[in-house]
Design an enzyme around this catalytic site. Structure first.
Site, mmCIF file in Angstrom:
data_model
loop_
_atom_site.group_PDB
_atom_site.id
_atom_site.type_symbol
_atom_site.label_atom_id
_atom_site.label_comp_id
_atom_site.label_asym_id
_atom_site.label_seq_id
_atom_site.Cartn_x
_atom_site.Cartn_y
_atom_site.Cartn_z
ATOM 1 N N SER A 252 4.243 9.419 4.015
ATOM 2 C CA SER A 252 4.464 8.104 3.406
ATOM 3 C C SER A 252 3.167 7.341 3.278
ATOM 4 C CB SER A 252 5.424 7.301 4.273
ATOM 5 O OG SER A 252 4.824 7.065 5.531
ATOM 6 N N LYS A 253 3.102 6.477 2.294
ATOM 7 C CA LYS A 253 1.833 5.805 2.012
ATOM 8 C C LYS A 253 1.439 4.793 3.089
ATOM 9 C CE LYS A 253 3.694 2.266 -1.125
ATOM 10 N NZ LYS A 253 3.677 1.769 -2.506
ATOM 11 N N ARG A 254 2.395 4.386 3.914
ATOM 12 C CA ARG A 254 2.033 3.455 4.990
ATOM 13 C C ARG A 254 1.230 4.148 6.080
ATOM 14 N NH1 ARG A 254 5.599 -1.223 4.504
ATOM 15 N NH2 ARG A 254 5.093 -1.751 2.371
ATOM 16 N N ASP A 405 0.240 -2.819 -0.622
ATOM 17 C CA ASP A 405 0.953 -1.556 -0.876
ATOM 18 C C ASP A 405 2.039 -1.760 -1.922
ATOM 19 O OD1 ASP A 405 -0.422 0.148 0.706
ATOM 20 O OD2 ASP A 405 0.975 0.097 2.390
ATOM 21 N N ARG A 467 -5.916 0.033 5.488
ATOM 22 C CA ARG A 467 -5.055 0.721 6.458
ATOM 23 C C ARG A 467 -5.916 1.397 7.532
ATOM 24 N NH1 ARG A 467 -1.993 3.168 3.063
ATOM 25 N NH2 ARG A 467 -3.589 4.754 2.765
#
Length: 498
Positions: A252-254, A405, A467
């Site tokens: 996942s992009k998180r 995001d 991030r």
RNA sequence: GUCCCCUUCGUCUAGAGGCCUAGGACUCCGGGUUUUCAUCCCGGCAACAGGGGUUCGACUCCCCUAGGGGACGCCA
């Protein structure tokens, strides 16, 4: 048998490495057996699909060098290849299903469905449509439709029994029908859902083998029913494992850069990325790890696909990319760095930022180091500030990261406003709020203007850096939950303020 | 919670009943080459989730348990 496979991405965001992964395997499968590989755009979600996203999917797949034989851009005999252009086709089959009582009109409101769902959850039952509209007479349905009442079409699903189907990689799989929902096939806006569209299109486009993510395994019974209802033969199914984050959850992009464009912009070669994806759940018969896509096609054998979920490991990808870079000739290397960064287009974006800040050309490189290269790895010391403490830094980075995001269009003005609003919601002076972002992006508290930097770096690199900055502070799972909660409050504040 | 899938070094994997004293690669740690660094070379640490079967023999087959993941949307 003529093999036909497809990749069917949904144009709702950045082109995902998971898409590249599935595309690679479908492509290699088709090429190995001398068949066709198609690209179909699944844009039935009108609210979230965008032409920009579709364009970036094309660009990403082309960058990777995965060519398709039929698709929205190249055409083909089974077109159109954009689901939004195939509404009449789906409507026709939906009508057939209704006529044969294999599907039914449903007038239930969102509110009622939510209520039923939460009641079922409270009773610890499987959440499933309760069949409320199943008994409606044809007359009643006709009347309500004529009156303009909003409705969907759902498929009929048996209450009892079970569905057994074959997955080519794992053998027979059995799922009880009691677990299968009476899936909506046609939404109230007239668009088909994935489940209807995928079955209709795969059949009409002659798809013989479906290689897709394991996340779809549970919905196979719906598809099996639809194929039966429509009297069509089932294609072969191969559910590949899902790519994972380092904590083993679904990529996942998180938690990990997931945009293909990130890897391009960071300076990975498409050959290396493809090679790396090829070793996720698959290996060459001779165990060699460095191989071209042509070699993969030649050696491809679906029997060699393993089904355990592989973790996407940045370190090994970087090593592999290094191998590729080192084997380039000097002139190839020059050409590659040019197309990556040192070209007219990129430099003309960069120079205006620095021209009035330099006195000598030799001042140039130190100013732009973080724009043409990775910023340094950060430690908490880099965030020491006269008014912001550790928690304030963490909160700013976390919230900004989350909001960016979700930002759809990477435009200067939008980013600026987002930041300004957030600073206000956090009750911080704008310049104090910006400090951790400067550090996150450039590695320093002072650098070229932040918003120009964000635009130059683009969404993928910028997001990854912010991030990544958060990693400098060891944020526990517990703290992260607190931050997520705080973010919800802040988001509420933001939307009420507008 | 219900259902489904999965389970070999920290990570990617080889392994289709005896070839396994479980191999390779990344990471990490040593050593060598190199004016530094990197590359490169050599070496090292490190795994069959647990328990039951089946079998002369199980990493490989079956069952149970545990752990991980996924699905449960008018998103795909």
């Amino acid at each position: 048998m003529n093999v036909r496979t497809r990749i069917a991405p949904s144009p709702t965001g950045d082109p995902h490495v998971g898409t590249a992964y599935m595309a690679l395997f479908n492509w290699a499968f088709a090429r190995h057996y001398g068949g066709q590989f198609l690209l179909r755009i699944e844009d039935t979600d009108t609210a979230r699909s965008t032409p920009e996203s579709e364009a970036s999917i094309f660009a990403a797949l082309q960058w990777l060098g995965l060519d398709w034989d039929e698709g929205p851009d190249v055409g083909g005999a089974a077109g159109p290849y954009r689901q939004s252009e195939r509404r009449e086709i789906y409507a026709q089959y939906a009508q057939q299903l209704v006529d044969r009582e294999q599907a039914f009109y449903c007038f239930c409101t969102k509110e009622r469905l939510d209520r039923v769902r939460s009641e079922q959850q409270a009773a610890k039952q499987t959440t499933r449509y309760d069949g409320c509209c199943l008994g409606l007479t044809a007359d009643a349905v006709a009347q309500r439709v004529a009156a303009g009442e909003e409705h969907v079409i759902r498929m009929c699903v048996p209450d009892v029994g079970e569905c057994t189907f074959e997955d080519e990689l794992r053998g027979p799989v059995t799922i009880p029908f009691s677990q299968i929902d009476m899936q909506v096939l046609v939404k109230s806006d007239g668009m088909p859902t994935y489940h209807l569209a995928v079955v209709v299109d795969d059949h009409l486009m002659g798809i013989t083998h479906i290689l897709r993510g394991e996340e779809w395994l549970n919905s196979v019974p719906k598809h099996v029913l639809l194929y039966q209802y429509l009297d069509w033969p089932m294609p072969k199914l191969l559910h590949l494992p899902l790519l994972r984050n380092p904590d083993s959850s679904k990529l996942s992009k998180r938690k990990n850069p997931t945009s293909i464009l990130y890897y391009r912009d960071e300076g990975f070669l498409p050959e290396a990325l493809l090679n790396y994806l090829g070793m996720m759940g698959w290996s060459m018969p001779d165990e060699s790890e460095i191989f071209t896509k042509a070699q993969m096609v030649k050696a491809f054998d679906e029997k060699r696909i393993s089904v355990g979920g592989p973790i996407f490991d940045q370190a090994k990808l970087a090593w592999l990319n290094g191998q590729y870079l080192r084997q380039l000739s000097a002139s190839e290397f020059i050409a590659q760095t040019q197309s990556w960064m040192f070209n007219q287009d990129r430099l003309s974006q960069l120079i205006p930022l620095v021209q009035e800040r330099v006195e000598k050309f030799s001042d140039l490189a130190p100013l732009v180091d973080y724009l043409v290269g990775a910023r340094k790895t950060l430690t908490p010391d880099n965030f020491l500030h006269k008014t912001l403490d550790r928690d304030a830094n963490v909160k700013i980075l976390h919230h900004t990261s989350a909001l960016l995001d979700d930002l759809r269009h990477w435009e200067r003005e939008a980013i600026f406003e987002l930041c300004q609003d957030l600073a206000q919601a956090l009750d911080l002076k704008f310049r104090d709020y910006l400090f951790p972002l400067f550090v996150a992006i450039s590695g320093r508290g002072v650098s070229l203007p932040l918003f120009d930097s964000l635009i130059f770096l683009g969404p993928d690199l910028s997001r990854a850096r912010i991030r990544g900055a958060l990693d400098a502070f060891s944020v526990s799972g517990k703290e992260r939950k607190r931050l997520d909660k705080s973010l919800v409050k802040v988001t509420a504040l933001l939307s009420s303020g507008q």
